[in-house]
Write a protein that holds these residues in place. Structure first.
Motif, PDB file in Angstrom:
ATOM      1  N   ARG A   1      -3.036 -45.447  14.184  1.00 42.61           N
ATOM      2  CA  ARG A   1      -4.107 -44.480  13.901  1.00 42.61           C
ATOM      3  C   ARG A   1      -4.801 -44.052  15.190  1.00 42.61           C
ATOM      4  N   ARG A   2      -5.083 -45.024  16.069  1.00 41.18           N
ATOM      5  CA  ARG A   2      -5.748 -44.697  17.339  1.00 41.18           C
ATOM      6  C   ARG A   2      -4.874 -43.801  18.205  1.00 41.18           C
ATOM      7  N   GLU A   3      -3.588 -44.105  18.265  1.00 40.74           N
ATOM      8  CA  GLU A   3      -2.684 -43.297  19.081  1.00 40.74           C
ATOM      9  C   GLU A   3      -2.571 -41.877  18.534  1.00 40.74           C
ATOM     10  N   VAL A   4      -2.527 -41.733  17.218  1.00 41.80           N
ATOM     11  CA  VAL A   4      -2.482 -40.400  16.614  1.00 41.80           C
ATOM     12  C   VAL A   4      -3.763 -39.642  16.949  1.00 41.80           C
ATOM     13  N   MET A   5      -4.892 -40.314  16.923  1.00 44.16           N
ATOM     14  CA  MET A   5      -6.157 -39.659  17.285  1.00 44.16           C
ATOM     15  C   MET A   5      -6.131 -39.181  18.739  1.00 44.16           C
ATOM     16  N   ARG A   6      -5.570 -39.976  19.630  1.00 43.93           N
ATOM     17  CA  ARG A   6      -5.457 -39.572  21.035  1.00 43.93           C
ATOM     18  C   ARG A   6      -4.552 -38.353  21.179  1.00 43.93           C
ATOM     19  N   VAL A   7      -3.431 -38.368  20.470  1.00 39.41           N
ATOM     20  CA  VAL A   7      -2.506 -37.235  20.517  1.00 39.41           C
ATOM     21  C   VAL A   7      -3.198 -35.988  19.951  1.00 39.41           C
TER      22      VAL A   7
ATOM     23  N   ARG B   1      -6.356 -35.306  19.961  1.00 39.73           N
ATOM     24  CA  ARG B   1      -7.353 -34.853  20.943  1.00 39.73           C
ATOM     25  C   ARG B   1      -6.687 -34.105  22.100  1.00 39.73           C
ATOM     26  N   LEU B   2      -5.586 -34.639  22.585  1.00 37.57           N
ATOM     27  CA  LEU B   2      -4.865 -33.985  23.666  1.00 37.57           C
ATOM     28  C   LEU B   2      -4.325 -32.632  23.209  1.00 37.57           C
ATOM     29  N   GLN B   3      -3.763 -32.593  22.017  1.00 39.33           N
ATOM     30  CA  GLN B   3      -3.240 -31.333  21.493  1.00 39.33           C
ATOM     31  C   GLN B   3      -4.360 -30.312  21.353  1.00 39.33           C
ATOM     32  N   ALA B   4      -5.510 -30.731  20.858  1.00 40.23           N
ATOM     33  CA  ALA B   4      -6.643 -29.810  20.689  1.00 40.23           C
ATOM     34  C   ALA B   4      -7.071 -29.206  22.032  1.00 40.23           C
ATOM     35  N   ALA B   5      -7.004 -30.010  23.087  1.00 40.35           N
ATOM     36  CA  ALA B   5      -7.406 -29.525  24.408  1.00 40.35           C
ATOM     37  C   ALA B   5      -6.479 -28.428  24.918  1.00 40.35           C
ATOM     38  N   PHE B   6      -5.205 -28.477  24.529  1.00 43.78           N
ATOM     39  CA  PHE B   6      -4.233 -27.508  25.036  1.00 43.78           C
ATOM     40  C   PHE B   6      -3.872 -26.421  24.031  1.00 43.78           C
ATOM     41  N   TRP B   7      -4.408 -26.503  22.825  1.00 37.87           N
ATOM     42  CA  TRP B   7      -4.040 -25.554  21.774  1.00 37.87           C
ATOM     43  C   TRP B   7      -4.431 -24.119  22.120  1.00 37.87           C
TER      44      TRP B   7
ATOM     45  N   LYS C   1       5.040 -31.412  22.769  1.00 38.13           N
ATOM     46  CA  LYS C   1       5.243 -32.846  22.993  1.00 38.13           C
ATOM     47  C   LYS C   1       4.297 -33.660  22.115  1.00 38.13           C
ATOM     48  N   CYS C   2       3.065 -33.198  21.980  1.00 38.05           N
ATOM     49  CA  CYS C   2       2.104 -33.892  21.107  1.00 38.05           C
ATOM     50  C   CYS C   2       2.601 -33.904  19.666  1.00 38.05           C
ATOM     51  N   ILE C   3       3.124 -32.774  19.225  1.00 34.95           N
ATOM     52  CA  ILE C   3       3.656 -32.693  17.856  1.00 34.95           C
ATOM     53  C   ILE C   3       4.808 -33.680  17.682  1.00 34.95           C
ATOM     54  N   GLY C   4       5.686 -33.761  18.682  1.00 34.50           N
ATOM     55  CA  GLY C   4       6.811 -34.697  18.612  1.00 34.50           C
ATOM     56  C   GLY C   4       6.365 -36.145  18.606  1.00 34.50           C
ATOM     57  N   ILE C   5       5.385 -36.464  19.426  1.00 38.22           N
ATOM     58  CA  ILE C   5       4.872 -37.839  19.478  1.00 38.22           C
ATOM     59  C   ILE C   5       4.231 -38.205  18.145  1.00 38.22           C
ATOM     60  N   ARG C   6       3.424 -37.310  17.589  1.00 38.12           N
ATOM     61  CA  ARG C   6       2.780 -37.578  16.299  1.00 38.12           C
ATOM     62  C   ARG C   6       3.840 -37.778  15.228  1.00 38.12           C
ATOM     63  N   ASP C   7       4.861 -36.950  15.260  1.00 38.64           N
ATOM     64  CA  ASP C   7       5.964 -37.053  14.305  1.00 38.64           C
ATOM     65  C   ASP C   7       6.590 -38.444  14.360  1.00 38.64           C
ATOM     66  N   ARG C   8       6.869 -38.915  15.570  1.00 40.30           N
ATOM     67  CA  ARG C   8       7.483 -40.242  15.713  1.00 40.30           C
ATOM     68  C   ARG C   8       6.529 -41.343  15.262  1.00 40.30           C
ATOM     69  N   LEU C   9       5.260 -41.229  15.619  1.00 43.24           N
ATOM     70  CA  LEU C   9       4.293 -42.261  15.242  1.00 43.24           C
ATOM     71  C   LEU C   9       4.117 -42.361  13.732  1.00 43.24           C
TER      72      LEU C   9
END
Length: 135
Positions: free
Chosen positions: A67-73, A75-81, A98-106
């Motif tokens: 959950r924490r890692e998804v929240m970080r992803v 936040r990072l995605q929001a910064a670059f959206w 990349k954020c979308i891919g990481i969230r998908d895997r998590l």
């Protein structure tokens, strides 16, 4: 009537100690004597419960970390959206993807890959089994 918090804590501590003793190679009868179980079967039941509790605790810890890692992803995605969408910034878009891919895997969102076998199986090899035992 249920057990008091002190009794539950004591029981949890006994289970934990019994598990530690079993991991050290101590037999169930000795564990029962040392930890205060009535017999080896009760010690085994306590150890089994300690293992189950450990598995649940570990799963909860992994879920929380995920959950924490998804929240970080997120936040990072929001910064670059906005730069990715509004400004058509290629580097920002790459980061968003990349954020979308990481969230998908998590979160395990991808569908499993389907494997199709179109050939024939012409030969079986049975290893370690006497074919006569299969009849």
């Amino acid at each position: 009537m249920g057990s008091s918090p002190d009794q539950r804590l004591s029981a949890a501590q006994r289970r934990k100690k019994a598990l530690a003793l079993q991991l050290a190679g101590i037999d169930l009868r000795t564990i029962a004597d040392q930890v205060g179980y009535a017999n080896a079967a009760a010690a085994k039941a306590g150890i089994d419960r300690a293992i189950e509790e450990s598995i649940v605790r570990e799963k909860n810890e992994v879920d929380e970390l995920r959950r924490r890692e998804v929240m970080r992803v997120d936040r990072l995605q929001a910064a670059f959206w906005t730069p990715a969408i509004k400004d058509r910034d290629k580097k920002a878009a790459d980061i968003v993807l990349k954020c979308i891919g990481i969230r998908d895997r998590l979160q395990g969102l991808s569908a499993p890959v389907q494997v199709e076998h179109s050939g024939e199986i012409t030969e079986y090899h049975i290893v370690g089994v006497d074919p006569e035992d299969l009849v």
